[in-house]
Write a protein that holds these residues in place. Structure first.
Motif, PDB file in Angstrom:
ATOM      1  N   VAL A   1       0.837  -1.210   0.000  1.00  0.00           N
ATOM      2  CA  VAL A   1       0.000   0.000   0.000  1.00  0.00           C
ATOM      3  C   VAL A   1       0.871   1.259   0.000  1.00  0.00           C
ATOM      4  O   VAL A   1       0.570   2.236  -0.701  1.00  0.00           O
ATOM      5  N   LEU A   2       1.966   1.233   0.747  1.00  0.00           N
ATOM      6  CA  LEU A   2       2.870   2.384   0.765  1.00  0.00           C
ATOM      7  C   LEU A   2       3.499   2.599  -0.610  1.00  0.00           C
ATOM      8  O   LEU A   2       3.646   3.742  -1.064  1.00  0.00           O
ATOM      9  N   GLY A   3       3.851   1.498  -1.273  1.00  0.00           N
ATOM     10  CA  GLY A   3       4.417   1.604  -2.613  1.00  0.00           C
ATOM     11  C   GLY A   3       3.422   2.166  -3.611  1.00  0.00           C
ATOM     12  O   GLY A   3       3.767   3.019  -4.448  1.00  0.00           O
ATOM     13  N   ILE A   4       2.172   1.715  -3.524  1.00  0.00           N
ATOM     14  CA  ILE A   4       1.109   2.228  -4.394  1.00  0.00           C
ATOM     15  C   ILE A   4       0.870   3.710  -4.123  1.00  0.00           C
ATOM     16  O   ILE A   4       0.695   4.517  -5.045  1.00  0.00           O
ATOM     17  N   SER A   5       0.864   4.079  -2.846  1.00  0.00           N
ATOM     18  CA  SER A   5       0.639   5.480  -2.470  1.00  0.00           C
ATOM     19  C   SER A   5       1.714   6.387  -3.069  1.00  0.00           C
ATOM     20  O   SER A   5       1.412   7.454  -3.613  1.00  0.00           O
ATOM     21  N   PHE A   6       2.972   5.946  -2.961  1.00  0.00           N
ATOM     22  CA  PHE A   6       4.078   6.733  -3.531  1.00  0.00           C
ATOM     23  C   PHE A   6       3.938   6.839  -5.047  1.00  0.00           C
ATOM     24  O   PHE A   6       4.105   7.925  -5.619  1.00  0.00           O
ATOM     25  N   THR A   7       3.647   5.719  -5.693  1.00  0.00           N
ATOM     26  CA  THR A   7       3.552   5.690  -7.160  1.00  0.00           C
ATOM     27  C   THR A   7       2.466   6.635  -7.663  1.00  0.00           C
ATOM     28  O   THR A   7       2.673   7.410  -8.609  1.00  0.00           O
ATOM     29  N   LEU A   8       1.291   6.570  -7.034  1.00  0.00           N
ATOM     30  CA  LEU A   8       0.183   7.419  -7.470  1.00  0.00           C
ATOM     31  C   LEU A   8       0.461   8.892  -7.188  1.00  0.00           C
ATOM     32  O   LEU A   8       0.119   9.768  -7.991  1.00  0.00           O
ATOM     33  N   TYR A   9       1.090   9.171  -6.049  1.00  0.00           N
ATOM     34  CA  TYR A   9       1.339  10.567  -5.658  1.00  0.00           C
ATOM     35  C   TYR A   9       2.515  11.168  -6.418  1.00  0.00           C
ATOM     36  O   TYR A   9       2.439  12.301  -6.906  1.00  0.00           O
ATOM     37  N   SER A  20      13.948  -9.667   7.848  1.00  0.00           N
ATOM     38  CA  SER A  20      12.520  -9.703   7.534  1.00  0.00           C
ATOM     39  C   SER A  20      11.987  -8.301   7.296  1.00  0.00           C
ATOM     40  O   SER A  20      11.212  -8.061   6.365  1.00  0.00           O
ATOM     41  N   GLY A  21      12.408  -7.354   8.122  1.00  0.00           N
ATOM     42  CA  GLY A  21      11.954  -5.978   7.964  1.00  0.00           C
ATOM     43  C   GLY A  21      12.412  -5.353   6.661  1.00  0.00           C
ATOM     44  O   GLY A  21      11.615  -4.759   5.918  1.00  0.00           O
ATOM     45  N   LEU A  22      13.704  -5.511   6.350  1.00  0.00           N
ATOM     46  CA  LEU A  22      14.244  -4.900   5.134  1.00  0.00           C
ATOM     47  C   LEU A  22      13.749  -5.604   3.869  1.00  0.00           C
ATOM     48  O   LEU A  22      13.376  -4.952   2.894  1.00  0.00           O
ATOM     49  N   THR A  23      13.749  -6.947   3.887  1.00  0.00           N
ATOM     50  CA  THR A  23      13.350  -7.679   2.693  1.00  0.00           C
ATOM     51  C   THR A  23      11.894  -7.436   2.354  1.00  0.00           C
ATOM     52  O   THR A  23      11.539  -7.165   1.202  1.00  0.00           O
ATOM     53  N   MET A  24      11.027  -7.539   3.363  1.00  0.00           N
ATOM     54  CA  MET A  24       9.603  -7.367   3.103  1.00  0.00           C
ATOM     55  C   MET A  24       9.212  -5.891   3.073  1.00  0.00           C
ATOM     56  O   MET A  24       8.519  -5.434   2.160  1.00  0.00           O
ATOM     57  N   GLY A  25       9.637  -5.148   4.074  1.00  0.00           N
ATOM     58  CA  GLY A  25       9.229  -3.747   4.157  1.00  0.00           C
ATOM     59  C   GLY A  25       9.801  -2.897   3.044  1.00  0.00           C
ATOM     60  O   GLY A  25       9.064  -2.186   2.342  1.00  0.00           O
ATOM     61  N   TYR A  26      11.124  -2.972   2.846  1.00  0.00           N
ATOM     62  CA  TYR A  26      11.768  -2.109   1.856  1.00  0.00           C
ATOM     63  C   TYR A  26      11.614  -2.636   0.430  1.00  0.00           C
ATOM     64  O   TYR A  26      11.176  -1.915  -0.473  1.00  0.00           O
ATOM     65  N   LEU A  70      12.590   6.050   3.366  1.00  0.00           N
ATOM     66  CA  LEU A  70      11.654   6.821   4.187  1.00  0.00           C
ATOM     67  C   LEU A  70      10.219   6.358   3.970  1.00  0.00           C
ATOM     68  O   LEU A  70       9.451   6.212   4.931  1.00  0.00           O
ATOM     69  N   VAL A  71       9.861   6.118   2.714  1.00  0.00           N
ATOM     70  CA  VAL A  71       8.495   5.709   2.392  1.00  0.00           C
ATOM     71  C   VAL A  71       8.142   4.380   3.062  1.00  0.00           C
ATOM     72  O   VAL A  71       7.046   4.202   3.595  1.00  0.00           O
ATOM     73  N   SER A  72       9.081   3.449   3.053  1.00  0.00           N
ATOM     74  CA  SER A  72       8.817   2.110   3.607  1.00  0.00           C
ATOM     75  C   SER A  72       9.167   1.993   5.087  1.00  0.00           C
ATOM     76  O   SER A  72       8.958   0.941   5.687  1.00  0.00           O
ATOM     77  N   GLY A  73       9.690   3.064   5.668  1.00  0.00           N
ATOM     78  CA  GLY A  73      10.203   3.003   7.035  1.00  0.00           C
ATOM     79  C   GLY A  73       9.251   2.399   8.060  1.00  0.00           C
ATOM     80  O   GLY A  73       9.626   1.521   8.855  1.00  0.00           O
ATOM     81  N   ILE A  74       8.002   2.842   8.052  1.00  0.00           N
ATOM     82  CA  ILE A  74       7.069   2.349   9.067  1.00  0.00           C
ATOM     83  C   ILE A  74       6.739   0.879   8.822  1.00  0.00           C
ATOM     84  O   ILE A  74       6.496   0.117   9.779  1.00  0.00           O
ATOM     85  N   ALA A  75       6.759   0.445   7.555  1.00  0.00           N
ATOM     86  CA  ALA A  75       6.523  -0.966   7.244  1.00  0.00           C
ATOM     87  C   ALA A  75       7.703  -1.816   7.695  1.00  0.00           C
ATOM     88  O   ALA A  75       7.529  -2.914   8.251  1.00  0.00           O
ATOM     89  N   ILE A  76       8.929  -1.332   7.464  1.00  0.00           N
ATOM     90  CA  ILE A  76      10.129  -2.056   7.899  1.00  0.00           C
ATOM     91  C   ILE A  76      10.072  -2.314   9.398  1.00  0.00           C
ATOM     92  O   ILE A  76      10.296  -3.434   9.873  1.00  0.00           O
TER      93      ILE A  76
END
Length: 303
Positions: free
Chosen positions: A24-32, A150-156, A182-188
């Motif tokens: 969702v964070l990736g989609i948000s960045f792409t659209l914005y 796990s955080g970096l592979t999945m989140g980032y 920065l965009v993926s930080g909270i997911a990581i």
């Protein structure tokens, strides 16, 4: 129906939240940032991500069964994740794992056909990490770096790849890769905390099968302090992404989850029992996911 429930527990279907949040964070960045989206690429990529996580989870369950045999210990009945009970189960779930691997490979090759070689290289790297995470003589998850990987592979990587499958190769850059931190930080941070919460709850049981995770190095108190710190760091990185214009300002609604996460964190600090409090970490991720989706929807309505 009972069989389906067991399969869903075995592949830890509820933990797919960890895959969808960075998506969702990736989609948000792409659209914005690029005002662009490729629906077919996006759907295929999401399916691949979910399959990969379920494969890793299933391999982890198979590893737990093998360890219980090797060390002659009883697997914990934590009522959160299903356990392989006997050899017949083992054979069936190995077949399921192989089937998902084949499906994942087919989808991945099709996505590469639709996109470019960079996606193939990123996918191969992620697959290697996924294998090393649970496979081999010294799996990453058995050591002190499970949370980090796990955080970096999945989140980032999921966030980054989600952007890359939606934009032209000409827009690829190292600057974009840095923005994704920065965009993926909270997911990581949130994904790392799922692993950390799991290992904190399983600390005593892990020692019996010679698993020395991050918790065994810093102790439960140190692990809990890291757990709280990761959430704080995640919110700081999210704020930076919004202020720097990498995410729409509507994503500020994610900060409304702070009271919920603070409350759940306090409960987890008090009790670290898998069947009682591990679910609190999943609830935290659900709160972050739902608020991120709300922020994205508000942005799309107002743009």
């Amino acid at each position: 129906m009972q069989k389906l429930k067991k399969v869903l527990k075995m592949v830890r279907f509820n933990s797919l939240i960890a895959t969808i949040l960075p998506f969702v964070l990736g989609i948000s960045f792409t659209l914005y940032y690029f005002d662009s989206i490729n629906v077919l690429n996006t759907v295929i990529f999401l399916l691949i991500c979910c399959l990969m996580q379920m494969i890793v989870n299933l391999r982890d369950s198979i590893k737990d069964y093998d360890n219980s045999k090797s060390f002659d210990v009883q697997q914990n009945k934590d009522e959160v994740f299903a356990k392989i009970g006997h050899e017949d189960d083992l054979k069936q779930f190995k077949l399921l794992c192989y089937g998902m691997i084949v499906a994942g490979i087919i989808l991945a090759l099709y996505l590469v056909y639709l996109t470019n070689i960079t996606i193939l290289l990123l996918g191969m790297f992620s697959t290697l990490i996924g294998y090393l995470y649970t496979g081999g003589k010294y799996p990453i998850e058995n050591g002190p770096f499970g949370e980090l990987f796990s955080g970096l592979t999945m989140g980032y990587i999921i966030t980054l790849a989600c952007v890359l499958v939606n934009i032209p190769v000409l827009d690829y850059s190292w600057s974009l890769a840095w923005k994704m931190i920065l965009v993926s930080g909270i997911a990581i941070c949130a994904i790392a905390n799922i692993m950390l919460a799991n290992n904190t709850c399983d600390y005593d049981a892990d020692l019996k099968v010679n698993r020395h995770t991050f918790v065994s190095y810093v102790g439960k108190k140190g692990a809990l302090n890291c757990y709280a710190s990761y959430y704080i760091l995640g919110y700081v990185l999210l704020l930076a992404a919004i202020l720097l214009g990498y995410l729409p300002w509507e994503m500020i609604v994610v900060f409304l989850t702070i009271p919920v996460i603070a409350k759940n964190t306090k409960k987890f600090f008090a009790v670290q029992v898998k069947k009682e409090t591990f679910i609190l970490t999943i609830k935290n991720d659900v709160a972050l996911l739902i608020s991120s989706l709300i922020g994205l929807i508000i942005y799309l309505i107002l743009k």
